[in-house]
Design a protein around this motif. Structure first.
Motif, PDB file in Angstrom:
ATOM      1  N   PRO A 208     -16.114  48.708 -20.264  1.00  0.00           N
ATOM      2  CA  PRO A 208     -17.333  49.451 -19.915  1.00  0.00           C
ATOM      3  C   PRO A 208     -17.388  49.850 -18.451  1.00  0.00           C
ATOM      4  CG  PRO A 208     -17.876  47.568 -21.313  1.00  0.00           C
ATOM      5  CD  PRO A 208     -16.434  47.415 -20.932  1.00  0.00           C
ATOM      6  N   THR A 209     -16.884  49.010 -17.543  1.00  0.00           N
ATOM      7  CA  THR A 209     -16.893  49.382 -16.127  1.00  0.00           C
ATOM      8  C   THR A 209     -15.929  50.541 -15.874  1.00  0.00           C
ATOM      9  OG1 THR A 209     -15.318  47.574 -15.728  1.00  0.00           O
ATOM     10  CG2 THR A 209     -17.637  47.155 -15.240  1.00  0.00           C
ATOM     11  N   GLY A 210     -14.800  50.555 -16.591  1.00  0.00           N
ATOM     12  CA  GLY A 210     -13.897  51.697 -16.488  1.00  0.00           C
ATOM     13  C   GLY A 210     -14.557  52.964 -16.987  1.00  0.00           C
ATOM     14  N   ARG A 211     -15.321  52.849 -18.067  1.00  0.00           N
ATOM     15  CA  ARG A 211     -16.016  54.017 -18.613  1.00  0.00           C
ATOM     16  C   ARG A 211     -17.091  54.510 -17.642  1.00  0.00           C
ATOM     17  NH1 ARG A 211     -16.775  55.056 -24.623  1.00  0.00           N
ATOM     18  NH2 ARG A 211     -17.970  56.990 -24.699  1.00  0.00           N
ATOM     19  N   ALA A 212     -17.840  53.564 -17.051  1.00  0.00           N
ATOM     20  CA  ALA A 212     -18.872  53.944 -16.090  1.00  0.00           C
ATOM     21  C   ALA A 212     -18.247  54.637 -14.878  1.00  0.00           C
ATOM     22  CB  ALA A 212     -19.661  52.711 -15.657  1.00  0.00           C
ATOM     23  N   THR A 213     -17.097  54.145 -14.428  1.00  0.00           N
ATOM     24  CA  THR A 213     -16.403  54.774 -13.316  1.00  0.00           C
ATOM     25  C   THR A 213     -15.965  56.186 -13.689  1.00  0.00           C
ATOM     26  OG1 THR A 213     -15.618  52.632 -12.530  1.00  0.00           O
ATOM     27  CG2 THR A 213     -14.441  54.575 -11.747  1.00  0.00           C
ATOM     28  N   ALA A 214     -15.430  56.346 -14.899  1.00  0.00           N
ATOM     29  CA  ALA A 214     -15.019  57.674 -15.356  1.00  0.00           C
ATOM     30  C   ALA A 214     -16.209  58.631 -15.415  1.00  0.00           C
ATOM     31  CB  ALA A 214     -14.351  57.568 -16.720  1.00  0.00           C
ATOM     32  N   GLU A 215     -17.335  58.145 -15.915  1.00  0.00           N
ATOM     33  CA  GLU A 215     -18.520  59.000 -15.993  1.00  0.00           C
ATOM     34  C   GLU A 215     -18.973  59.436 -14.605  1.00  0.00           C
ATOM     35  OE1 GLU A 215     -19.927  60.316 -18.486  1.00  0.00           O
ATOM     36  OE2 GLU A 215     -19.379  59.171 -20.269  1.00  0.00           O
ATOM     37  N   SER A 216     -18.925  58.509 -13.635  1.00  0.00           N
ATOM     38  CA  SER A 216     -19.405  58.853 -12.293  1.00  0.00           C
ATOM     39  C   SER A 216     -18.455  59.807 -11.576  1.00  0.00           C
ATOM     40  CB  SER A 216     -19.599  57.584 -11.460  1.00  0.00           C
ATOM     41  OG  SER A 216     -18.361  56.943 -11.198  1.00  0.00           O
TER      42      SER A 216
ATOM     43  N   ALA B  87     -14.450  41.943  -0.176  1.00  0.00           N
ATOM     44  CA  ALA B  87     -14.522  42.987  -1.207  1.00  0.00           C
ATOM     45  C   ALA B  87     -13.704  42.605  -2.428  1.00  0.00           C
ATOM     46  CB  ALA B  87     -14.015  44.314  -0.645  1.00  0.00           C
ATOM     47  N   SER B  88     -14.227  42.949  -3.597  1.00  0.00           N
ATOM     48  CA  SER B  88     -13.505  42.765  -4.863  1.00  0.00           C
ATOM     49  C   SER B  88     -13.076  41.314  -5.065  1.00  0.00           C
ATOM     50  CB  SER B  88     -12.282  43.698  -4.926  1.00  0.00           C
ATOM     51  OG  SER B  88     -12.670  45.041  -4.845  1.00  0.00           O
ATOM     52  N   THR B  89     -13.971  40.386  -4.765  1.00  0.00           N
ATOM     53  CA  THR B  89     -13.639  38.971  -4.927  1.00  0.00           C
ATOM     54  C   THR B  89     -13.638  38.579  -6.396  1.00  0.00           C
ATOM     55  OG1 THR B  89     -15.958  38.358  -4.596  1.00  0.00           O
ATOM     56  CG2 THR B  89     -14.519  38.327  -2.663  1.00  0.00           C
ATOM     57  N   ARG B  90     -12.863  37.565  -6.698  1.00  0.00           N
ATOM     58  CA  ARG B  90     -12.707  37.091  -8.074  1.00  0.00           C
ATOM     59  C   ARG B  90     -13.136  35.631  -8.174  1.00  0.00           C
ATOM     60  NH1 ARG B  90      -8.420  40.100 -10.446  1.00  0.00           N
ATOM     61  NH2 ARG B  90      -8.741  38.861 -12.335  1.00  0.00           N
ATOM     62  N   GLU B  91     -13.279  35.167  -9.400  1.00  0.00           N
ATOM     63  CA  GLU B  91     -13.732  33.795  -9.639  1.00  0.00           C
ATOM     64  C   GLU B  91     -12.793  32.793  -8.966  1.00  0.00           C
ATOM     65  OE1 GLU B  91     -15.266  31.046 -13.390  1.00  0.00           O
ATOM     66  OE2 GLU B  91     -14.309  32.988 -13.749  1.00  0.00           O
ATOM     67  N   GLY B  92     -13.368  31.833  -8.276  1.00  0.00           N
ATOM     68  CA  GLY B  92     -12.601  30.822  -7.557  1.00  0.00           C
ATOM     69  C   GLY B  92     -12.433  31.132  -6.086  1.00  0.00           C
TER      70      GLY B  92
ATOM     71  N   HIS C 106     -16.241  42.036 -10.477  1.00  0.00           N
ATOM     72  CA  HIS C 106     -16.781  42.299 -11.811  1.00  0.00           C
ATOM     73  C   HIS C 106     -18.299  42.157 -11.821  1.00  0.00           C
ATOM     74  CE1 HIS C 106     -12.537  40.941 -12.832  1.00  0.00           C
ATOM     75  NE2 HIS C 106     -12.596  42.189 -13.227  1.00  0.00           N
ATOM     76  N   PRO C 107     -19.021  43.182 -12.266  1.00  0.00           N
ATOM     77  CA  PRO C 107     -20.489  43.144 -12.214  1.00  0.00           C
ATOM     78  C   PRO C 107     -21.114  42.046 -13.057  1.00  0.00           C
ATOM     79  CG  PRO C 107     -19.707  45.066 -13.436  1.00  0.00           C
ATOM     80  CD  PRO C 107     -18.519  44.463 -12.792  1.00  0.00           C
ATOM     81  N   GLN C 108     -20.427  41.608 -14.120  1.00  0.00           N
ATOM     82  CA  GLN C 108     -21.002  40.551 -14.949  1.00  0.00           C
ATOM     83  C   GLN C 108     -21.079  39.215 -14.218  1.00  0.00           C
ATOM     84  OE1 GLN C 108     -18.188  42.236 -15.542  1.00  0.00           O
ATOM     85  NE2 GLN C 108     -16.622  41.023 -16.618  1.00  0.00           N
ATOM     86  N   ARG C 109     -20.454  39.127 -13.030  1.00  0.00           N
ATOM     87  CA  ARG C 109     -20.474  37.886 -12.252  1.00  0.00           C
ATOM     88  C   ARG C 109     -21.508  37.909 -11.127  1.00  0.00           C
ATOM     89  NH1 ARG C 109     -16.454  36.596  -9.268  1.00  0.00           N
ATOM     90  NH2 ARG C 109     -17.005  34.398  -9.422  1.00  0.00           N
ATOM     91  N   PHE C 110     -22.285  38.983 -11.000  1.00  0.00           N
ATOM     92  CA  PHE C 110     -23.233  39.072  -9.886  1.00  0.00           C
ATOM     93  C   PHE C 110     -24.181  37.871  -9.853  1.00  0.00           C
ATOM     94  CE2 PHE C 110     -23.017  44.021  -9.814  1.00  0.00           C
ATOM     95  CZ  PHE C 110     -21.834  43.956  -9.094  1.00  0.00           C
TER      96      PHE C 110
ATOM     97  N   LEU D   8     -22.495  49.244  -8.116  1.00  0.00           N
ATOM     98  CA  LEU D   8     -21.232  49.832  -8.567  1.00  0.00           C
ATOM     99  C   LEU D   8     -20.983  51.148  -7.835  1.00  0.00           C
ATOM    100  CD1 LEU D   8     -21.499  49.293 -12.436  1.00  0.00           C
ATOM    101  CD2 LEU D   8     -20.128  47.985 -10.816  1.00  0.00           C
ATOM    102  N   GLY D   9     -19.708  51.461  -7.626  1.00  0.00           N
ATOM    103  CA  GLY D   9     -19.333  52.756  -7.088  1.00  0.00           C
ATOM    104  C   GLY D   9     -19.628  52.950  -5.618  1.00  0.00           C
ATOM    105  N   GLU D  10     -19.803  51.854  -4.858  1.00  0.00           N
ATOM    106  CA  GLU D  10     -20.129  51.987  -3.438  1.00  0.00           C
ATOM    107  C   GLU D  10     -19.125  51.276  -2.528  1.00  0.00           C
ATOM    108  OE1 GLU D  10     -24.907  52.606  -3.147  1.00  0.00           O
ATOM    109  OE2 GLU D  10     -24.247  50.519  -3.289  1.00  0.00           O
ATOM    110  N   LEU D  11     -17.923  51.017  -3.029  1.00  0.00           N
ATOM    111  CA  LEU D  11     -16.986  50.211  -2.256  1.00  0.00           C
ATOM    112  C   LEU D  11     -16.627  50.879  -0.930  1.00  0.00           C
ATOM    113  CD1 LEU D  11     -15.548  47.538  -2.298  1.00  0.00           C
ATOM    114  CD2 LEU D  11     -13.617  48.629  -3.431  1.00  0.00           C
TER     115      LEU D  11
END
Length: 437
Positions: free
Chosen positions: A93-101, A241-246, A271-275, A312-315
């Motif tokens: 879904p995040t890939g799709r949202a990026t494509a849409e934007s 930026a773009s941090t991951r779990e751990g 990943h936005p689901q981790r906000f 999203l989309g503001e990096l």
């Protein structure tokens, strides 16, 4: 013997697909709890429903990073073939949202079906693309087989293959070789990628460079970031930026223990689901924080130590607003994320020890003086504070980053040139676009 090995590999792959089939809806339901996009468009994941377009230039980019990396190539292809419709597929879904934007005003965007024989055959039969461009190294055997049967030439664009990934593909060597031999053009990022791909079965891979160097920072985002920095005042800003779990927890502990109170940490999870989970980590260390989503029209408190980048989309805007940027996914053995974007904005870059997904770009950035490698969260904070206290060092690294990013541009034109003969062979006689769906 090779034929027997290929039959064995196909059998193992089909068995894995068969065993995974009952788990797919459960996985979509599970991920949909945190990201509702997984509950939508299930028909597309089986190539069902009306075809949004036929005879298109088809680009597959699995998620956000690949979708953004495709931008300069898509622009080059549209310049060369302005009348050709564009079909974009993704998996998340995040890939799709990026494509849409990025491309929603002209492209048709759907999920790529799961790699089952019936679904991939339906996809090819219904959409009949002129050419298929698979970003990076997306080797789906049934999809590749269906494209070959339908006469759709395939391209691996921005192709990369780390040592770790090469070992993974070596588990099914005959199937990997059969897939790569059906790819018409393999445009590798580096000589090392090309050598590994050739060893696994690619025929005459071309070294075209990394498309991510061709991404131009959007002017609107640079202006947005500058406006944020002005509102935040003269505080030194460290971006993670773009941090991951751990990664966030040790960084937050080090920041709470050692960073001066005037330093602002901007923390942007990949990943936005981790906000919400990352917000909990900030609360656990007792640092006053605010969310980016709550700052529209509101001022940042002088007591705020951490800004959670839950947008999203503001990096690029975050890069423009910071003084020093750490690029995540690299403190843990996850392969790292794209450091080229930070360098292209002229910011000093810090990366962790694990950057195997961006091996060559990281090596070149460090060699150019645009980036510094750190060993862990404590070392990251020590180097960040050193840079925040040394304006001349930041300026030298920032200038080196701009030069590094500019020096390696040109991949989009090279890849588009490799694709052009395939489009000429496909001809202009394919079906024109149908109604948007």
């Amino acid at each position: 013997m090779p034929t027997l090995r290929l039959l064995l590999d196909w059998s193992l792959y089909r068995l894995a697909l068969l065993l995974a089939a009952p788990l797919i809806p459960l996985r979509l339901l599970w991920h949909g709890r945190r990201e509702r996009g997984y509950w939508q468009h299930w028909n597309e994941r089986l190539a069902l429903g009306p075809a949004p377009v036929t005879g298109a230039l088809w680009i597959h980019a699995v998620s956000v990073g690949e979708m953004r990396a495709a931008e300069p190539l898509i622009a080059a292809l549209r310049d060369a073939h302005p009348d050709a419709p564009v079909l974009l597929t993704c998996m998340t879904p995040t890939g799709r949202a990026t494509a849409e934007s990025l491309y929603g005003d002209f492209a048709h965007i759907v999920y790529l079906p799961y790699d089952y024989a019936g679904s991939t055959r339906r996809f090819m039969r219904r959409l009949r693309p002129r050419v298929g461009i698979l970003m990076e190294t997306e080797l789906w055997p049934n999809l590749i087989h269906a494209a070959a049967r339908a006469g759709v030439p395939l391209v691996l664009a921005n192709a990369r293959l780390s040592e770790r990934s090469a070992h993974g593909y070596a588990r099914l060597p005959a199937l990997t070789r059969a897939c790569l031999q059906r790819i018409a053009v393999v445009a590798a990022q580096t000589d090392a990628d090309a050598a590994r791909l050739e060893k696994r079965g690619a025929a005459s891979p071309q070294v075209a460079g990394n498309l991510k160097f061709d991404i131009t920072p959007p002017e609107a985002q640079l202006e947005r970031g500058a406006a944020w920095k002005a509102k935040w005042g003269p505080r030194p800003v460290l971006l993670a930026a773009s941090t991951r779990e751990g990664e966030e927890a040790p960084l937050l502990r080090a920041f709470a223990d050692r960073a001066p109170s005037e330093v602002l940490l901007v923390l942007v999870p990949r990943h936005p689901q981790r906000f919400d989970a990352v917000a909990g980590l900030i609360e656990a260390v007792g640092l006053p924080y605010q969310r980016r989503s709550a700052l529209d029209g509101a001022a940042m408190s002088v007591k705020t130590r951490v800004l959670l980048g839950d947008s999203l989309g503001e990096l690029f805007a975050y890069y423009a607003a910071c003084d020093v940027a750490f690029v995540g996914g690299s403190l843990m053995p996850l392969g790292g994320q794209n450091l080229i974007e930070a360098a292209s904005v002229g910011r000093p870059v810090l990366v962790g020890p694990h950057t195997f997904n961006f091996e060559e770009a990281t090596r070149l950035a460090i060699k150019a003086g645009a980036a510094v490698r750190v060993s862990d969260a404590a070392d990251l904070l020590a180097n960040a504070l050193k840079l925040l206290n040394d304006a001349s060092m930041r300026a030298r690294m920032g200038e080196a980053g701009l030069a590094f990013a500019a020096r390696h541009r040109g991949a989009a034109a090279r890849v588009a040139g490799l694709i052009a003969p395939l489009l000429a062979d496909a001809g202009a006689g394919r079906s024109r676009p149908g109604p948007r769906g």
